[in-house]
Design an enzyme around this catalytic site. Sequence first.
Site, short mmCIF file in Angstrom:
data_model
loop_
_atom_site.label_atom_id
_atom_site.label_comp_id
_atom_site.label_asym_id
_atom_site.label_seq_id
_atom_site.Cartn_x
_atom_site.Cartn_y
_atom_site.Cartn_z
N LYS A 139 -2.88 1.84 13.39
CA LYS A 139 -4.32 2.15 13.34
C LYS A 139 -5.09 1.15 14.18
O LYS A 139 -4.97 -0.07 13.99
CB LYS A 139 -4.82 2.15 11.90
CG LYS A 139 -4.21 3.24 11.04
CD LYS A 139 -4.72 3.20 9.62
CE LYS A 139 -6.12 3.76 9.50
NZ LYS A 139 -6.54 3.89 8.07
N ILE A 140 -5.89 1.68 15.09
CA ILE A 140 -6.73 0.88 15.97
C ILE A 140 -8.15 1.43 15.88
O ILE A 140 -8.36 2.63 16.02
CB ILE A 140 -6.24 0.94 17.43
CG1 ILE A 140 -4.81 0.39 17.54
CG2 ILE A 140 -7.19 0.17 18.35
CD1 ILE A 140 -4.21 0.50 18.93
#
Length: 363
Positions: A139-140
């Site tokens: 997750k970014i």
Amino acid sequence: MNPTQQLHNLGQSIWLDNITRELLTSGTLARYIRDLHVTGLTSNPTIFEHAIGHSTAYDAAILSQLGKGKSDVSLFFELALEDLSRAADLFRSTFDASAGVDGWVSLEVSPLLAHDAANTIKEAAELHARANRSNLFIKIPGTTEGLEAIEASIFAGVPVNVTLLFSCEQYLAAAEAYLRGIERRIEAGLDPNVGSVASLFISRWDVAVKDTVSPQSRNRLGIAVAMQTYQAYCALLASPRWQKLAAAGASAQRVLWASTGTKDPQASDTVYVEALAAPRTVNTIPEKTLLAFADHGQVKKKLPTNGGDADAVLADFSRQGIAIDVLAERLQREGAEAFVASWRQLLQAIGTKKSHLAQVCTS
């Protein structure tokens, strides 16, 4: 046919927005997969802060690492990867059967890196390599710096769950980063099939405006933003640019509805799940909301691909003094700050547990 089966048949993936060691060891997650058609899982720093800081389930694992000189950050990622690797293995058959469309789990990079593209790229690659699971997203956040990291990570072959998106414009920026990463892979002669989802947060819109809009407008803003975004998503999938990439073997970056638990005690506890039923999307649902929907939820209609009345609803909010673009930026900033706060609480909880367990061992 139960409600979760109806959503599944509609073409929407149901993911669980939670992870704890108890979910894994008790067989609860396996039961959700079997009985409630759960086909994936997401996590975030707040979820792990509750899981680790408010239970003893991780104490034995923390105790086993005492004396090895690991930092609190390193120990956290080890604990998280243990959980998510087990979860990924539970979903592996789903991942294989869907040819990688479904069956994913997600792990977030340190929230402290939300505005540090270079170190986000580095940590994303390291975490994905450590997990050694094809069905694990990194997750970014969809911040300005995060977009740079998303494109670079996709180009490097790291599957990405873009988080902290709040508006159609932010979604389109994340989609552009994904498309550029895939196009660069094709130009370099690399496999274009790199998984990704773009996570649009819903309920936080309505929490933000609940005290400033008319009663009849409550709990409508997040859904309107989702409808507008779904229209843009469907248009992108129909575009010649995407069709070219799909023909080359790329997989679509699906839209994921996040923050779909009801925050208003006067509203239905399944309002967002019912309103956001849509093919080719994902809804990652808090455990309490998932159980409520399975018990008494209804799938009445699916989101229109043309945006429905989203423009009219958003115009009404504008007339009530809500600047949508400004609020979207604020929500993204506050979301990033909230994850930083949870991250610090999480590391503090791990440090406290380490000290306590060390004292127990020496007493």
